[in-house]
Design a protein around this motif. Structure first.
Motif, PDB file in Angstrom:
ATOM      1  N   GLY A   1      33.248  43.089  41.107  1.00  0.00           N
ATOM      2  CA  GLY A   1      34.168  43.220  42.005  1.00  0.00           C
ATOM      3  C   GLY A   1      35.192  41.631  41.455  1.00  0.00           C
ATOM      4  N   ALA A   2      35.205  41.191  39.973  1.00  0.00           N
ATOM      5  CA  ALA A   2      36.430  40.295  39.675  1.00  0.00           C
ATOM      6  C   ALA A   2      37.013  40.679  39.428  1.00  0.00           C
ATOM      7  CB  ALA A   2      34.643  39.734  39.157  1.00  0.00           C
ATOM      8  N   LYS A   3      38.365  40.089  39.275  1.00  0.00           N
ATOM      9  CA  LYS A   3      38.958  40.537  38.077  1.00  0.00           C
ATOM     10  C   LYS A   3      39.474  39.890  36.530  1.00  0.00           C
ATOM     11  CE  LYS A   3      41.905  41.104  42.468  1.00  0.00           C
ATOM     12  NZ  LYS A   3      43.253  40.310  42.669  1.00  0.00           N
ATOM     13  N   ARG A   4      38.310  39.381  36.563  1.00  0.00           N
ATOM     14  CA  ARG A   4      38.719  38.413  35.035  1.00  0.00           C
ATOM     15  C   ARG A   4      37.013  38.625  35.264  1.00  0.00           C
ATOM     16  NH1 ARG A   4      41.888  33.952  37.299  1.00  0.00           N
ATOM     17  NH2 ARG A   4      40.710  32.589  38.436  1.00  0.00           N
ATOM     18  N   LEU A   5      36.804  37.848  33.958  1.00  0.00           N
ATOM     19  CA  LEU A   5      34.851  37.762  33.286  1.00  0.00           C
ATOM     20  C   LEU A   5      35.633  36.713  32.048  1.00  0.00           C
ATOM     21  CD1 LEU A   5      32.050  38.474  33.703  1.00  0.00           C
ATOM     22  CD2 LEU A   5      32.677  40.162  31.870  1.00  0.00           C
ATOM     23  N   ASP A   6      34.895  35.220  32.051  1.00  0.00           N
ATOM     24  CA  ASP A   6      34.938  34.636  31.138  1.00  0.00           C
ATOM     25  C   ASP A   6      33.244  34.753  30.243  1.00  0.00           C
ATOM     26  OD1 ASP A   6      37.328  33.275  31.322  1.00  0.00           O
ATOM     27  OD2 ASP A   6      37.126  31.905  33.138  1.00  0.00           O
ATOM     28  N   LEU A   7      32.957  33.580  29.146  1.00  0.00           N
ATOM     29  CA  LEU A   7      32.087  33.690  28.091  1.00  0.00           C
ATOM     30  C   LEU A   7      32.754  32.851  27.672  1.00  0.00           C
ATOM     31  CD1 LEU A   7      32.283  35.669  25.662  1.00  0.00           C
ATOM     32  CD2 LEU A   7      32.756  37.862  27.574  1.00  0.00           C
TER      33      LEU A   7
ATOM     34  N   THR B   1      29.405  35.666  39.843  1.00  0.00           N
ATOM     35  CA  THR B   1      31.031  36.067  40.441  1.00  0.00           C
ATOM     36  C   THR B   1      30.780  35.418  42.112  1.00  0.00           C
ATOM     37  OG1 THR B   1      31.582  37.990  40.890  1.00  0.00           O
ATOM     38  CG2 THR B   1      29.340  38.205  40.984  1.00  0.00           C
ATOM     39  N   ASP B   2      31.701  35.469  42.077  1.00  0.00           N
ATOM     40  CA  ASP B   2      32.037  34.772  43.072  1.00  0.00           C
ATOM     41  C   ASP B   2      31.907  36.797  44.130  1.00  0.00           C
ATOM     42  OD1 ASP B   2      35.189  36.330  43.038  1.00  0.00           O
ATOM     43  OD2 ASP B   2      36.005  34.195  42.608  1.00  0.00           O
ATOM     44  N   GLY B   3      32.701  37.621  43.257  1.00  0.00           N
ATOM     45  CA  GLY B   3      32.437  39.116  43.672  1.00  0.00           C
ATOM     46  C   GLY B   3      33.915  39.609  44.240  1.00  0.00           C
ATOM     47  N   VAL B   4      35.004  38.382  44.019  1.00  0.00           N
ATOM     48  CA  VAL B   4      36.578  38.782  44.415  1.00  0.00           C
ATOM     49  C   VAL B   4      37.981  38.980  43.495  1.00  0.00           C
ATOM     50  CG1 VAL B   4      36.258  39.494  46.270  1.00  0.00           C
ATOM     51  CG2 VAL B   4      36.783  36.931  45.445  1.00  0.00           C
TER      52      VAL B   4
END
Length: 146
Positions: free
Chosen positions: A97-103, A62-65
């Motif tokens: 802490g992210a707003k979206r999650l890719d997978l 994550t970039d945390g934001v």
């Protein structure tokens, strides 16, 4: 069931799950695996049963934001279909802490389709040994000479 960030004492259990899944790149060297699970920008959450045994884990970069990527998620076979994977995903996403999650998945499409999502096209790139055009290696990626 307890869900928490990975601790050193969890590593053997996580690696056993990796072995079971056939993810041998993590099991070859436990120290390298530990560094991967605890690197800066990485969130690794474990699910631990009442006896302290690891029954599942999720690793997110994550970039945390804004942006996160689910790198790994696995649950021991005897604990599947009990909500452990879903909870691991929720905990790891929240901790990122992210707003979206890719997978990317090649084995669990139905599971991910059951969650709020938007389907996107993507690619997983691997380093190439030899460039087919110039026959040289360039840091693992293709470098074309046109």
């Amino acid at each position: 069931m307890e869900y928490r960030p990975i601790q050193r004492r969890d590593l053997a259990g996580v690696l056993e799950i990796c072995r079971t899944e056939g993810w041998l790149s993590y099991t070859t060297d436990p120290e390298i695996a530990w560094r991967a699970f605890t690197a800066p920008g990485v969130v690794t959450i474990v699910a631990v049963d009442g006896d302290g045994g690891v029954v599942g884990f999720a690793q997110v970069q994550t970039d945390g934001v804004i942006q996160a990527h689910l790198s790994l998620i696995a649950v021991a076979k005897e604990y599947r279909r009990r909500g452990v994977g879903r909870r691991l995903l929720q905990e790891a996403f929240a901790a990122s802490g992210a707003k979206r999650l890719d997978l990317v998945t090649d084995t669990a499409e139905r599971f991910y389709e059951s969650l709020p999502h938007r389907r996107l096209s993507g690619f997983r790139l691997y380093p190439l040994e030899v460039d087919p055009i110039v026959k040289t290696q360039d840091r693992g990626f293709l470098s074309y000479t046109l």
